[in-house]
Design a protein around this motif. Structure first.
Motif, PDB file in Angstrom:
ATOM      1  N   GLU A 293       0.825  -1.209   0.000  1.00 29.87           N
ATOM      2  CA  GLU A 293       0.000   0.000   0.000  1.00 29.87           C
ATOM      3  C   GLU A 293       0.862   1.263   0.000  1.00 29.87           C
ATOM      4  N   GLU A 294       1.904   1.277   0.844  1.00 29.63           N
ATOM      5  CA  GLU A 294       2.783   2.439   0.914  1.00 29.63           C
ATOM      6  C   GLU A 294       3.532   2.639  -0.404  1.00 29.63           C
ATOM      7  N   GLN A 295       4.088   1.571  -0.936  1.00 26.92           N
ATOM      8  CA  GLN A 295       4.848   1.691  -2.178  1.00 26.92           C
ATOM      9  C   GLN A 295       3.948   2.108  -3.338  1.00 26.92           C
ATOM     10  N   SER A 296       2.743   1.570  -3.386  1.00 30.87           N
ATOM     11  CA  SER A 296       1.810   1.931  -4.457  1.00 30.87           C
ATOM     12  C   SER A 296       1.434   3.398  -4.379  1.00 30.87           C
ATOM     13  N   ARG A 297       1.189   3.878  -3.179  1.00 33.65           N
ATOM     14  CA  ARG A 297       0.748   5.264  -2.990  1.00 33.65           C
ATOM     15  C   ARG A 297       1.835   6.267  -3.385  1.00 33.65           C
ATOM     16  N   THR A 298       3.088   5.899  -3.204  1.00 28.10           N
ATOM     17  CA  THR A 298       4.176   6.858  -3.399  1.00 28.10           C
ATOM     18  C   THR A 298       4.968   6.672  -4.683  1.00 28.10           C
ATOM     19  N   MET A 299       4.807   5.559  -5.397  1.00 26.98           N
ATOM     20  CA  MET A 299       5.737   5.215  -6.474  1.00 26.98           C
ATOM     21  C   MET A 299       5.747   6.229  -7.611  1.00 26.98           C
ATOM     22  N   PHE A 300       4.589   6.666  -8.087  1.00 27.60           N
ATOM     23  CA  PHE A 300       4.585   7.602  -9.211  1.00 27.60           C
ATOM     24  C   PHE A 300       5.224   8.929  -8.819  1.00 27.60           C
ATOM     25  N   ALA A 301       4.951   9.408  -7.602  1.00 29.85           N
ATOM     26  CA  ALA A 301       5.584  10.639  -7.139  1.00 29.85           C
ATOM     27  C   ALA A 301       7.095  10.451  -7.033  1.00 29.85           C
ATOM     28  N   LEU A 302       7.523   9.274  -6.607  1.00 30.11           N
ATOM     29  CA  LEU A 302       8.947   8.977  -6.500  1.00 30.11           C
ATOM     30  C   LEU A 302       9.621   9.025  -7.867  1.00 30.11           C
ATOM     31  N   LEU A 303       8.968   8.451  -8.886  1.00 29.71           N
ATOM     32  CA  LEU A 303       9.550   8.468 -10.225  1.00 29.71           C
ATOM     33  C   LEU A 303       9.694   9.894 -10.744  1.00 29.71           C
ATOM     34  N   ARG A 304       8.724  10.739 -10.425  1.00 31.55           N
ATOM     35  CA  ARG A 304       8.832  12.145 -10.816  1.00 31.55           C
ATOM     36  C   ARG A 304       9.943  12.848 -10.043  1.00 31.55           C
ATOM     37  N   GLU A 305      10.078  12.516  -8.762  1.00 34.47           N
ATOM     38  CA  GLU A 305      11.139  13.107  -7.949  1.00 34.47           C
ATOM     39  C   GLU A 305      12.510  12.745  -8.494  1.00 34.47           C
ATOM     40  N   ALA A 306      12.644  11.519  -8.997  1.00 35.47           N
ATOM     41  CA  ALA A 306      13.927  11.106  -9.579  1.00 35.47           C
ATOM     42  C   ALA A 306      14.345  12.049 -10.699  1.00 35.47           C
ATOM     43  N   ASP A 307      13.387  12.440 -11.525  1.00 29.53           N
ATOM     44  CA  ASP A 307      13.692  13.380 -12.604  1.00 29.53           C
ATOM     45  C   ASP A 307      13.986  14.771 -12.059  1.00 29.53           C
ATOM     46  N   ASP A 308      13.210  15.207 -11.060  1.00 27.56           N
ATOM     47  CA  ASP A 308      13.431  16.530 -10.479  1.00 27.56           C
ATOM     48  C   ASP A 308      14.832  16.659  -9.896  1.00 27.56           C
ATOM     49  N   ARG A 309      15.350  15.552  -9.376  1.00 26.58           N
ATOM     50  CA  ARG A 309      16.671  15.572  -8.751  1.00 26.58           C
ATOM     51  C   ARG A 309      17.788  15.189  -9.708  1.00 26.58           C
ATOM     52  N   GLY A 310      17.445  15.041 -10.981  1.00 29.45           N
ATOM     53  CA  GLY A 310      18.454  14.800 -11.997  1.00 29.45           C
ATOM     54  C   GLY A 310      19.081  13.425 -11.968  1.00 29.45           C
ATOM     55  N   CYS A 311      18.356  12.435 -11.461  1.00 33.67           N
ATOM     56  CA  CYS A 311      18.899  11.080 -11.391  1.00 33.67           C
ATOM     57  C   CYS A 311      18.988  10.461 -12.786  1.00 33.67           C
ATOM     58  N   LYS A 312      20.093   9.821 -13.074  1.00 30.90           N
ATOM     59  CA  LYS A 312      20.252   9.121 -14.355  1.00 30.90           C
ATOM     60  C   LYS A 312      19.589   7.745 -14.319  1.00 30.90           C
ATOM     61  N   LYS A 313      19.663   7.087 -13.157  1.00 29.66           N
ATOM     62  CA  LYS A 313      19.038   5.779 -12.964  1.00 29.66           C
ATOM     63  C   LYS A 313      18.407   5.738 -11.583  1.00 29.66           C
ATOM     64  N   ILE A 314      17.404   4.872 -11.439  1.00 31.59           N
ATOM     65  CA  ILE A 314      16.825   4.609 -10.130  1.00 31.59           C
ATOM     66  C   ILE A 314      16.665   3.106  -9.971  1.00 31.59           C
ATOM     67  N   TYR A 315      17.225   2.563  -8.909  1.00 32.70           N
ATOM     68  CA  TYR A 315      17.199   1.126  -8.638  1.00 32.70           C
ATOM     69  C   TYR A 315      16.014   0.816  -7.720  1.00 32.70           C
ATOM     70  N   ILE A 316      15.221  -0.182  -8.119  1.00 36.18           N
ATOM     71  CA  ILE A 316      14.022  -0.545  -7.368  1.00 36.18           C
ATOM     72  C   ILE A 316      13.976  -2.058  -7.205  1.00 36.18           C
ATOM     73  N   HIS A 317      13.674  -2.511  -6.014  1.00 38.33           N
ATOM     74  CA  HIS A 317      13.534  -3.939  -5.728  1.00 38.33           C
ATOM     75  C   HIS A 317      12.220  -4.423  -6.344  1.00 38.33           C
ATOM     76  N   LEU A 318      12.297  -5.374  -7.266  1.00 39.03           N
ATOM     77  CA  LEU A 318      11.112  -5.855  -7.963  1.00 39.03           C
ATOM     78  C   LEU A 318      10.150  -6.525  -6.974  1.00 39.03           C
ATOM     79  N   PRO A 319       8.901  -6.058  -6.897  1.00 41.81           N
ATOM     80  CA  PRO A 319       7.938  -6.705  -5.996  1.00 41.81           C
ATOM     81  C   PRO A 319       7.420  -8.004  -6.601  1.00 41.81           C
ATOM     82  N   PRO A 320       6.799  -8.849  -5.791  1.00 40.23           N
ATOM     83  CA  PRO A 320       6.234 -10.093  -6.336  1.00 40.23           C
ATOM     84  C   PRO A 320       5.037  -9.807  -7.239  1.00 40.23           C
TER      85      PRO A 320
END
Length: 347
Positions: A293-320
């Motif tokens: 629930e927590e990851q679902s609620r925040t994931m899209f905002a997190l992906l946008r934050e990655a761009d805002d902070r100039g990240c070239k890559k973002i590593y994510i643990h694949l969920p089941p």
């Protein structure tokens, strides 16, 4: 075009703003509005021209069907041929994050359904969304209110960033509670098939339908075919500019891989309660706790934050790819283009 922006938290107190937004809908314009899943980009579902404006504003392929939103489940009768099982599902999960595909009535233009003879119907739970639909007096076609392919918007600021100058109005109803798009199902002879997973899970649907299956494209996007039956099935979706690197491993394997590969221009997405394990790497928070629930609620905002902070890559643990994690898995494999790094896996 100047995009009007209003905060709407109380449909009664803010009824004049909603009346203005409803008039824009009736006149064939576009309004960004909140739902419990993600923000929607709304237009009259009875107008092919209005639907065309949605596709143009998003840069969305016109064969990708739109979901039609109604204020009450029984209003589905006006736009679809509704079987009895729809009302059994509605009794348990509507208003809410469930979309049901049914044969469409002639009032719904082909431009809304991507040329299909079916229509996807949803009754959202968010009070602002339902008030807007009711005030408009027409069903509202509404995909997510983002540029096509980008992470879906879970806050009005995301909509403004993507749609400023492209649409007439944005209604700010606060952050979305769920954070991932609705579950989309099509009804079958003996039950239903999940075309896009969401907060209404396979188990929840099994409480109503005798047989619940999951479309193969949910797990493997390459199996979607040429003509998508549901939004989110065919194309690479939800992707930030940063490369999304999904790592399929146990927790120790994921941590080791990230420490070996993550550079200062990259980041790792983990919950707050695990962040200390990855110091001094750049960490993006996917919630306070490591839950679906927590990851679902925040994931899209997190992906946008990655761009805002100039990240070239973002590593994510694949969920089941099961249970309450299935929807998150589905969005992430599309955000990564289906690329998965498997550590200690033979498949």
């Amino acid at each position: 075009m100047k995009t009007e922006f209003y905060t709407v938290t109380d449909p009664v107190r803010d009824r004049e703003i909603l009346a203005r937004a409803a008039e824009i809908i009736r006149q064939g314009g576009l309004v960004g509005f909140p739902t419990e899943t993600v923000y929607g980009l709304g237009a009259s579902a009875l107008s092919a021209d209005a639907a065309a404006k949605i596709y143009a504003a998003k840069g969305r392929p016109s064969d990708n069907p739109l979901i039609v939103h109604v204020a009450k489940p029984e209003e589905a009768e006006q736009i679809a041929c509704v079987p009895p099982v729809f009302y059994k599902l509605a009794q348990k999960y509507m208003p809410g994050p469930l979309t049901v595909i049914m044969p469409k009535r002639s009032c719904i233009p082909d431009g809304v359904t991507g040329g299909l003879d079916t229509v996807a119907v949803r009754c959202p739970a968010h009070p602002v969304a339902r008030a807007l639909i009711a005030a408009s007096g027409v069903p509202i076609a509404a995909p997510s209110a983002n540029r096509s392919g980008c992470p879906s918007p879970t806050a009005a600021a995301h909509v403004l960033r993507d749609m400023d100058g492209r649409i007439e109005m944005i209604l700010d109803g606060g952050p979305c509670e769920i954070g991932l798009e609705s579950t989309v199902i099509r009804l079958t002879e003996d039950g239903c098939e999940i075309l896009r997973p969401g907060a209404v899970t396979e188990w929840m649907l099994s409480q109503v339908c005798d047989v619940v299956t999951v479309a193969k494209a949910v797990i493997d996007p390459s199996l979607a075919g040429d003509k998508p039956l549901s939004p989110g099935m065919k194309y690479k979706h939800y992707a930030p500019a940063a490369e999304v690197v999904l790592v399929d491993a146990d927790e120790a394997g994921f941590a080791a891989y990230v420490r070996d590969h993550c550079t200062t221009e990259e980041a790792v997405a983990v919950s707050d309660d695990k962040a200390v394990e990855f110091a001094p790497l750049r960490v993006l928070s996917c919630g306070m706790h490591d839950t679906a629930e927590e990851q679902s609620r925040t994931m899209f905002a997190l992906l946008r934050e990655a761009d805002d902070r100039g990240c070239k890559k973002i590593y994510i643990h694949l969920p089941p790819a099961e249970g309450s994690y299935l929807a998150l898995y589905n969005r992430l494999i599309r955000a990564s283009g289906g690329k998965i790094v498997r550590i200690g896996k033979t498949h």
